[in-house]
Design a protein around this motif. Structure first.
Motif, PDB file in Angstrom:
ATOM      1  N   UNK A  62      18.585  -7.809  68.401  1.00 35.01           N
ATOM      2  CA  UNK A  62      17.316  -8.204  68.779  1.00 35.01           C
ATOM      3  C   UNK A  62      16.691  -9.489  68.190  1.00 35.01           C
ATOM      4  N   UNK A  63      15.494  -9.658  68.685  1.00 39.23           N
ATOM      5  CA  UNK A  63      14.669 -10.844  68.037  1.00 39.23           C
ATOM      6  C   UNK A  63      14.151 -10.385  66.482  1.00 39.23           C
ATOM      7  N   UNK A  64      13.492 -10.958  65.933  1.00 36.67           N
ATOM      8  CA  UNK A  64      12.841 -10.758  64.654  1.00 36.67           C
ATOM      9  C   UNK A  64      11.849 -11.663  64.179  1.00 36.67           C
ATOM     10  N   UNK A  65      11.039 -11.463  63.382  1.00 39.58           N
ATOM     11  CA  UNK A  65      10.047 -12.461  62.849  1.00 39.58           C
ATOM     12  C   UNK A  65      10.668 -13.088  61.766  1.00 39.58           C
ATOM     13  N   UNK A  66      11.749 -12.789  61.100  1.00 43.09           N
ATOM     14  CA  UNK A  66      12.508 -13.288  60.224  1.00 43.09           C
ATOM     15  C   UNK A  66      13.266 -14.517  60.527  1.00 43.09           C
ATOM     16  N   UNK A  67      13.987 -15.400  59.587  1.00 38.01           N
ATOM     17  CA  UNK A  67      14.884 -16.399  60.040  1.00 38.01           C
ATOM     18  C   UNK A  67      16.108 -16.018  59.533  1.00 38.01           C
ATOM     19  N   UNK A  68      17.218 -16.580  60.147  1.00 36.09           N
ATOM     20  CA  UNK A  68      18.513 -15.990  60.080  1.00 36.09           C
ATOM     21  C   UNK A  68      19.039 -16.537  58.689  1.00 36.09           C
ATOM     22  N   UNK A  69      18.330 -17.744  58.080  1.00 37.23           N
ATOM     23  CA  UNK A  69      18.567 -18.378  56.818  1.00 37.23           C
ATOM     24  C   UNK A  69      17.680 -17.640  55.851  1.00 37.23           C
ATOM     25  N   UNK A  70      17.103 -16.866  55.962  1.00 40.07           N
ATOM     26  CA  UNK A  70      16.149 -16.007  55.012  1.00 40.07           C
ATOM     27  C   UNK A  70      17.278 -15.365  53.889  1.00 40.07           C
ATOM     28  N   UNK A  71      17.081 -15.321  52.793  1.00 41.74           N
ATOM     29  CA  UNK A  71      17.837 -14.696  51.820  1.00 41.74           C
ATOM     30  C   UNK A  71      17.756 -13.083  51.617  1.00 41.74           C
ATOM     31  N   UNK A  72      17.618 -12.415  52.787  1.00 36.85           N
ATOM     32  CA  UNK A  72      17.492 -11.137  52.896  1.00 36.85           C
ATOM     33  C   UNK A  72      18.573 -10.241  52.613  1.00 36.85           C
ATOM     34  N   UNK A  73      18.805  -9.184  51.887  1.00 34.31           N
ATOM     35  CA  UNK A  73      19.996  -8.441  51.904  1.00 34.31           C
ATOM     36  C   UNK A  73      20.467  -8.042  53.105  1.00 34.31           C
ATOM     37  N   UNK A  74      19.530  -7.436  54.003  1.00 34.57           N
ATOM     38  CA  UNK A  74      20.118  -7.025  55.342  1.00 34.57           C
ATOM     39  C   UNK A  74      20.452  -7.907  56.143  1.00 34.57           C
ATOM     40  N   UNK A  75      19.881  -9.293  56.003  1.00 31.77           N
ATOM     41  CA  UNK A  75      20.357 -10.465  56.869  1.00 31.77           C
ATOM     42  C   UNK A  75      21.874 -10.958  56.478  1.00 31.77           C
ATOM     43  N   UNK A  76      22.069 -10.868  55.386  1.00 32.56           N
ATOM     44  CA  UNK A  76      23.190 -11.202  54.763  1.00 32.56           C
ATOM     45  C   UNK A  76      24.361 -10.196  55.202  1.00 32.56           C
ATOM     46  N   UNK A  77      23.976  -8.746  55.107  1.00 34.99           N
ATOM     47  CA  UNK A  77      24.912  -7.832  55.404  1.00 34.99           C
ATOM     48  C   UNK A  77      25.247  -7.826  57.022  1.00 34.99           C
ATOM     49  N   UNK A  78      24.165  -8.319  57.819  1.00 31.12           N
ATOM     50  CA  UNK A  78      24.120  -8.390  59.249  1.00 31.12           C
ATOM     51  C   UNK A  78      25.141  -9.603  59.680  1.00 31.12           C
ATOM     52  N   UNK A  79      25.059 -10.609  58.933  1.00 27.94           N
ATOM     53  CA  UNK A  79      25.901 -11.660  59.239  1.00 27.94           C
ATOM     54  C   UNK A  79      27.460 -11.413  59.079  1.00 27.94           C
ATOM     55  N   UNK A  80      27.557 -10.571  58.012  1.00 26.70           N
ATOM     56  CA  UNK A  80      29.032 -10.074  57.670  1.00 26.70           C
ATOM     57  C   UNK A  80      29.358  -9.226  59.074  1.00 26.70           C
ATOM     58  N   UNK A  81      28.679  -8.254  59.236  1.00 27.10           N
ATOM     59  CA  UNK A  81      28.755  -7.408  60.535  1.00 27.10           C
ATOM     60  C   UNK A  81      29.251  -8.030  61.726  1.00 27.10           C
ATOM     61  N   UNK A  82      28.397  -9.261  61.888  1.00 26.10           N
ATOM     62  CA  UNK A  82      28.813 -10.014  63.068  1.00 26.10           C
ATOM     63  C   UNK A  82      30.202 -10.788  63.039  1.00 26.10           C
ATOM     64  N   UNK A  83      30.629 -11.019  61.649  1.00 19.85           N
ATOM     65  CA  UNK A  83      31.967 -11.688  61.654  1.00 19.85           C
ATOM     66  C   UNK A  83      33.072 -10.346  61.892  1.00 19.85           C
ATOM     67  N   UNK A  84      32.643  -9.143  61.530  1.00 22.19           N
ATOM     68  CA  UNK A  84      33.586  -8.187  61.757  1.00 22.19           C
ATOM     69  C   UNK A  84      33.634  -7.972  63.041  1.00 22.19           C
ATOM     70  N   UNK A  85      32.524  -7.920  63.960  1.00 21.86           N
ATOM     71  CA  UNK A  85      32.640  -7.843  65.378  1.00 21.86           C
ATOM     72  C   UNK A  85      33.442  -8.791  65.987  1.00 21.86           C
ATOM     73  N   UNK A  86      33.471 -10.163  65.506  1.00 19.01           N
ATOM     74  CA  UNK A  86      34.150 -11.221  66.095  1.00 19.01           C
ATOM     75  C   UNK A  86      35.791 -10.975  65.853  1.00 19.01           C
ATOM     76  N   UNK A  87      36.028 -10.282  64.597  1.00 24.34           N
ATOM     77  CA  UNK A  87      37.412 -10.323  64.185  1.00 24.34           C
ATOM     78  C   UNK A  87      38.235  -9.024  65.086  1.00 24.34           C
ATOM     79  N   UNK A  88      37.042  -8.190  65.328  1.00 24.93           N
ATOM     80  CA  UNK A  88      37.518  -6.801  65.839  1.00 24.93           C
ATOM     81  C   UNK A  88      37.698  -7.033  67.415  1.00 24.93           C
TER      82      UNK A  88
END
Length: 235
Positions: A62-88
């Motif tokens: 979904x969308x968000x009020x946050x920016x993807x470059x914000x140094x938030x733990x959940x955003x960093x974790x979500x970026x890693x999950x996106x890479x897992x989806x790509x690889x899988x």
């Protein structure tokens, strides 16, 4: 078909009477074009993630009020999950923040656009038509609500559509990942309510132009059909 909705934000309480939260908006949209889909909800902005990519057939972010470059733990974790989806090879569709997340996660570049906010209805020009983009359209209209944009696409991306103020409006990565810098799940009423709440941030002139644009016809169901086709053809 089981779709995992990665919730990166929640609708403000005073606006939920319009169309509910994201977990109501997305199922309501896809009920019109994919009535057999079921949704699993992951409140990722509050730390609730899938245990494994295999939990769902595909994921929509979904969308968000946050920016993807914000140094938030959940955003960093979500970026890693996106890479897992790509690889899988699992299918991923990113909407607005989810679109930007796809770019940032795969070494593209996201930042605030020089044009400022994109709000209201914008016309998208199709640059390339893929098989899943049926019904075929050369131009279509969608609601937007963003200030950040993907300014540099990930290597190997396929640019599919642009707007006058958003050059990288829709892009695909590989066979299983799609980003859309717009909100097919929004209603005109909700987009207007957001604009009116954000006048100080967006600017009075842009809000006035955005509200005026709401007279245009939307192609939300056609784009929802594209997303359905992309997911069902690629999964």
């Amino acid at each position: 078909m089981k779709i995992g909705l990665l919730e990166c934000d929640h609708v403000r309480d005073e606006l939920k009477h319009i169309a509910g939260d994201y977990r109501q908006m997305f199922p309501a949209l896809f009920a019109q074009v994919a009535p057999d889909w079921g949704f699993e909800f992951y409140d990722v902005c509050n730390g609730h993630f899938p245990d494994d990519t295999s939990e769902c057939d595909a994921y929509i972010c979904t969308g968000s009020k946050n920016s993807v470059y914000d140094n938030e733990e959940w955003i960093v974790r979500l970026q890693a999950f996106v890479r897992e989806l790509r690889d899988s090879g699992k299918v991923y569709v990113g909407i607005c923040f989810g679109h930007q997340l796809l770019g940032e996660s795969l070494a593209g570049k996201v930042q605030k656009s020089e044009v400022g906010w994109c709000v209201g209805i914008h016309s998208f020009e199709v640059l390339r038509t893929e098989k899943w983009m049926a019904p075929s359209l050369s131009v279509f209209n969608l609601l937007m609500m963003c200030q950040d944009q993907v300014l540099q696409l990930p290597t190997g991306s396929l640019l599919l559509a642009r707007t006058e103020d958003c050059p990288n409006a829709i892009f695909q990565v590989g066979d299983n990942m799609l980003g859309i810098q717009a909100h097919p799940e929004f209603s005109k009423e909700y987009d207007q309510a957001l604009m009116e709440l954000r006048v100080e941030r967006i600017g009075q002139e842009k809000v006035a132009t955005g509200i005026s644009s709401l007279q245009m016809t939307l192609n939300d169901l056609e784009v929802a059909s594209w997303i359905r086709n992309f997911i069902e053809m690629k999964r």
